[in-house]
Each structure stands twice: as C-alpha cells, then as structure tokens.
Design an enzyme around this catalytic site. Structure first.
Site, PDB file in Angstrom:
ATOM      1  N   ASP A   1       0.841  -1.204   0.000  1.00  0.00           N
ATOM      2  CA  ASP A   1       0.000   0.000   0.000  1.00  0.00           C
ATOM      3  C   ASP A   1       0.877   1.254   0.000  1.00  0.00           C
ATOM      4  OD1 ASP A   1      -2.259  -1.661   0.187  1.00  0.00           O
ATOM      5  OD2 ASP A   1      -1.979  -1.808   2.352  1.00  0.00           O
TER       6      ASP A   1
ATOM      7  N   HIS B   1      -5.155  -3.512   5.736  1.00  0.00           N
ATOM      8  CA  HIS B   1      -4.767  -3.812   4.357  1.00  0.00           C
ATOM      9  C   HIS B   1      -5.960  -4.354   3.577  1.00  0.00           C
ATOM     10  CE1 HIS B   1      -2.601  -5.058   0.860  1.00  0.00           C
ATOM     11  NE2 HIS B   1      -2.971  -6.306   1.028  1.00  0.00           N
TER      12      HIS B   1
HETATM   13  P1  NAI Z   1      -0.092 -18.121  -5.607  1.00  0.00           P
HETATM   14  O1  NAI Z   1      -1.282 -19.011  -5.687  1.00  0.00           O
HETATM   15  O2  NAI Z   1       0.616 -17.774  -6.857  1.00  0.00           O
HETATM   16  O3  NAI Z   1       0.963 -18.736  -4.592  1.00  0.00           O
HETATM   17  C1  NAI Z   1       0.613 -19.203  -3.333  1.00  0.00           C
HETATM   18  C2  NAI Z   1       1.539 -20.350  -2.996  1.00  0.00           C
HETATM   19  O4  NAI Z   1       1.198 -20.811  -1.678  1.00  0.00           O
HETATM   20  C3  NAI Z   1       1.397 -21.558  -3.944  1.00  0.00           C
HETATM   21  O5  NAI Z   1       2.662 -21.909  -4.472  1.00  0.00           O
HETATM   22  C4  NAI Z   1       0.817 -22.647  -3.056  1.00  0.00           C
HETATM   23  O6  NAI Z   1       1.269 -23.945  -3.413  1.00  0.00           O
HETATM   24  C5  NAI Z   1       1.348 -22.215  -1.697  1.00  0.00           C
HETATM   25  N1  NAI Z   1       0.630 -22.805  -0.569  1.00  0.00           N
HETATM   26  C6  NAI Z   1      -0.681 -23.049  -0.422  1.00  0.00           C
HETATM   27  N2  NAI Z   1      -0.918 -23.627   0.759  1.00  0.00           N
HETATM   28  C7  NAI Z   1       0.265 -23.735   1.392  1.00  0.00           C
HETATM   29  C8  NAI Z   1       0.674 -24.228   2.646  1.00  0.00           C
HETATM   30  N3  NAI Z   1      -0.195 -24.748   3.516  1.00  0.00           N
HETATM   31  N4  NAI Z   1       1.983 -24.188   2.960  1.00  0.00           N
HETATM   32  C9  NAI Z   1       2.884 -23.676   2.087  1.00  0.00           C
HETATM   33  N5  NAI Z   1       2.562 -23.179   0.886  1.00  0.00           N
HETATM   34  C10 NAI Z   1       1.263 -23.209   0.539  1.00  0.00           C
HETATM   35  O7  NAI Z   1      -0.574 -16.786  -4.847  1.00  0.00           O
HETATM   36  P2  NAI Z   1       0.202 -15.379  -4.756  1.00  0.00           P
HETATM   37  O8  NAI Z   1      -0.235 -14.506  -5.846  1.00  0.00           O
HETATM   38  O9  NAI Z   1       1.638 -15.639  -4.555  1.00  0.00           O
HETATM   39  O10 NAI Z   1      -0.444 -14.788  -3.395  1.00  0.00           O
HETATM   40  C11 NAI Z   1      -0.185 -15.385  -2.149  1.00  0.00           C
HETATM   41  C12 NAI Z   1      -0.957 -14.672  -1.043  1.00  0.00           C
HETATM   42  O11 NAI Z   1      -0.505 -13.329  -0.890  1.00  0.00           O
HETATM   43  C13 NAI Z   1      -2.464 -14.571  -1.308  1.00  0.00           C
HETATM   44  O12 NAI Z   1      -3.160 -14.825  -0.115  1.00  0.00           O
HETATM   45  C14 NAI Z   1      -2.645 -13.126  -1.725  1.00  0.00           C
HETATM   46  O13 NAI Z   1      -3.945 -12.649  -1.472  1.00  0.00           O
HETATM   47  C15 NAI Z   1      -1.640 -12.459  -0.829  1.00  0.00           C
HETATM   48  N6  NAI Z   1      -1.247 -11.099  -1.249  1.00  0.00           N
HETATM   49  C16 NAI Z   1      -0.953 -10.202  -0.260  1.00  0.00           C
HETATM   50  C17 NAI Z   1      -0.604  -8.909  -0.550  1.00  0.00           C
HETATM   51  C18 NAI Z   1      -0.285  -7.958   0.545  1.00  0.00           C
HETATM   52  O14 NAI Z   1      -0.145  -6.753   0.261  1.00  0.00           O
HETATM   53  N7  NAI Z   1      -0.113  -8.377   1.790  1.00  0.00           N
HETATM   54  C19 NAI Z   1      -0.548  -8.437  -1.941  1.00  0.00           C
HETATM   55  C20 NAI Z   1      -0.808  -9.459  -2.917  1.00  0.00           C
HETATM   56  C21 NAI Z   1      -1.172 -10.738  -2.563  1.00  0.00           C
END
Ligand code: NAI
Length: 339
Positions: free
Chosen positions: A149, A187
């Site tokens: 943000d 957030h």
């Molecule tokens: P993605 O789906 O590309 O990657 C997520 C990864 O987590 C996958 O490789 C999956 O296999 C893994 N995963 C799922 N369950 C798991 C577990 N129990 N233990 C270990 N790994 C596990 O998703 P992306 O785009 O990388 O986003 C990840 C998270 O970050 C989402 O929840 C998203 O909403 C959040 N996010 C947060 C932001 C922030 O500003 N804090 C900004 C953008 C995304």
C-alpha cells in the site's frame, strides 16, 4: 548471518521474493517451503552465485525448513480473482495460516513472522491467537505486511503530482516526494488510510486527491482485473515484501532503520495501550502504524503520524476502525472457536 524461510515460495509472490532475498548479503541460508515445487525453485536459485545457500523443502518437511530460521516470510495461500474481495479468501487462507503458524510455534518459536497472506486484517489475528493458544506468542515478532500500500501510495502520488499545474514535482525529486506519504490502518479497501504529510501536495492535487485515495485503497483491484483470473499483484508485492524483510534484516544487523508501518497486535507492544487511547478505541487490538524495530522485532509504535492528521484523514481512520473490528473478530473467532 540469518536463515530466512519463505513459506509459499513457489507461488506468484514467493518466487520473485525468493529471488530478491537470494541477492541480499545478510541472508546466509534461504529455506524455501511450499506444498509444491519448492525443491525445484531452490535448485534454480542455487545457480546464482551470491553467498547464501538455498535449500528447498517438500510438503512433508516444514520442520526442516523452519528449524533455525530467524525470519519467516509467508506468502502462502490463494490469491484473488476478479470480483473477489480479500475477505472472500478467508475461507481457504485462514486454515492455511493457522497450520503454518502452528508449525512456526513448534519449530521456530523465536522467529520474526512476516505475514503477506490475505486477508491480512484477519490472518494476523489468527496467527496471534494461535501462538497465544500454544503459549508461544511474542507480540513484537508478528507483523502483517502492508508495504505494498505504501509502494502504491508513493508511486501514485508522484504520478498525480506530475500531471498538475505548478506541481511541486518540478522542485523536488521523486524519492523526496515519496517520503511525504505513508499508509496506516489495515490492508483492505477502506481500511487502507493514505496519509500525505505535506499539505502542499494535497492542495496541489485538488479534486484529484479523492482519486488518489481511491487508487491507493483499491489499486489491488486494478491488477486483479488486468490479470483476468490469473491472480493478484505478485511482482510489485514481491518488491514490497522484500523491502519490508530487508528492513527487518538490517535491524537484526544493528543498522539504524526508520520506522516502517506494519499491522501489529497493539496490546502486546510496549506503548500499544497508549495508541489505542490515541485512536479513541480501546477495543481495537490491531492497527498498522510505523514501528520502531530492535533486533528485527517491534519494540514500540511511532504514532507521531496521528498527531498531524487532516479532518479527511481522521474520518478515514474512523471508517477504517469500524471495518477492522469485524475482520479482527472474524480472525480471532476462527482460532478461539476451533480450539
Ligand atoms: P499463488 O497461488 O501464486 O501462490 C501461493 C503459494 O502458496 C502456492 O505456491 C501454493 O502452493 C502455496 N501454498 C498453499 N498452501 C500452502 C501451505 N499450507 N503451505 C505452504 N505453501 C502453501 O498466490 P500469490 O499470488 O503468490 O499470493 C499469495 C498470497 O498473498 C495470497 O493470499 C494473496 O492474497 C496475498 N497477497 C498479499 C498482498 C499484501 O499486500 N499483503 C498483496 C498481494 C497478494
């Protein structure tokens, strides 16, 4: 030297974040964990000739990944698709975070825990409650990563100012302007409160100020829409997650760091109760504000930003608090109700 563990390392955020961490000289060991593909990602990164060792751990070895880690960064879980709010992710990500944090409580209880997984407004309370239930909570170690943000606010402020007449951008460089904005609150949507420190900029923006606020609060939707079902922000988030983690690493190495906002458990921080009073809501247990770090842990909150809020910013803080209370409660109940 520090062992950093990335949980969710094979994902859209996890991979570029791990790449950036591979380049950081303070990291001696980079442990990559995911339920899929982590050994492959680790093998790939291990061919880069920086000094850290990279190790990949498969689904059944979270213990190996976490043991000895001083910093654990968590971008694990599902991202948004068009039409979804961050709260819609709760159903799946709440359980994922609870499980990961349980393992951290067992295998790396002293680590700094940096939570990226959404909805941050609920996943941080889940983490805190779970650690509390295990008798392992160290409140200064649990941080919700809201840095994206701030990155957006800095970028958009400069963009808007560049387009207005008599713009101060003509007099100051972009980096200087970016220091004039920060983001507090939570957030998600209206819980995101951009604070522009220099009133001159707000005056310059005029009717574009409202647009600027809206873009910071809902900028994530722009990315979700443009990716058309393939996920949410990953590259800008990797940069933001890296920026936050790098600050923690510098603090661990006794470097002076300027206060950086993060979503924290107020009652657990030394001056948290004062902050609750300052926010005029003593029931509010979590809020993002700039924090002072000692050894990479939150030692105190620097709430000076609250002393200079405009009427509009105060109104945004009030709105944020109302929404945050519900999201926090939902996270707490997920653990308390299921323990
Ligand atoms: P993605 O789906 O590309 O990657 C997520 C990864 O987590 C996958 O490789 C999956 O296999 C893994 N995963 C799922 N369950 C798991 C577990 N129990 N233990 C270990 N790994 C596990 O998703 P992306 O785009 O990388 O986003 C990840 C998270 O970050 C989402 O929840 C998203 O909403 C959040 N996010 C947060 C932001 C922030 O500003 N804090 C900004 C953008 C995304």
């Amino acid at each position: 030297m520090v062992k950093v563990c990335v949980v969710g390392a094979s994902g859209g955020i996890g991979q570029p974040l791990s790449l950036l961490l591979k380049l950081n000289p303070y990291v001696s060991e980079l442990a990559l964990y995911d339920v899929r593909l982590a050994p492959g990602v680790a093998q790939d990164l291990s061919h880069i000739n920086t000094n850290s060792n990279v190790t990949g751990y498969s689904k059944d070895d979270i213990e190996g990944a976490l043991k000895g880690s001083q910093v654990v960064v968590i971008p694990a879980g599902v991202p948004r698709k068009p039409g979804m709010s961050r709260d819609d992710l709760f159903k799946i990500n709440a359980g994922i975070i609870k499980g990961i944090v349980t393992s951290i409580g067992e295998y790396a209880p002293n680590s700094r825990i940096l939570i990226i997984s959404n909805p941050v407004n609920s996943t941080v309370p889940i983490a805190v409650e779970q650690l509390k239930a295990m008798g392992k909570l160290q409140p200064g170690n649990v941080m919700g990563v809201t840095t994206l943000d701030i990155v957006r606010a800095e970028t958009f402020l400069v963009d808007y100012l560049a387009n207005v007449k008599k713009s101060p951008t003509r007099q100051y460089d972009k980096t200087a302007i970016s220091k004039e904005v920060t983001v507090i609150g939570g957030h998600s949507g209206k819980t995101i409160v951009p604070v522009v420190r220099n009133e001159l900029y707000i005056d310059s923006l005029q009717d574009q100020y409202a647009e600027f606020i809206h873009r910071v609060q809902f900028g994530g939707d722009e990315v979700v829409k443009a990716k058309d079902g393939a996920g949410s922000a990953t590259l800008s988030m990797a940069l933001a997650g890296y920026r936050f983690t790098e600050t923690i690493l510098r603090s661990i190495h006794r470097e002076a760091t300027t206060p950086i906002p993060t979503f924290v458990y107020l009652p657990g921080i030394s001056n948290g109760r004062q902050i609750q009073k300052k926010l005029r809501n003593e029931a509010l247990e979590y809020f993002s504000l700039p924090v002072r770090l000692v050894d990479g842990r939150v030692s105190a909150i620097d709430a000076s930003v609250l002393d200079h809020l405009s009427a509009k910013e105060q109104e945004m803080v009030h709105t944020a608090i109302q929404e945050l209370l519900g999201s926090i409660d939902k996270g707490k109940k997920f653990v308390i109700g299921s323990s």
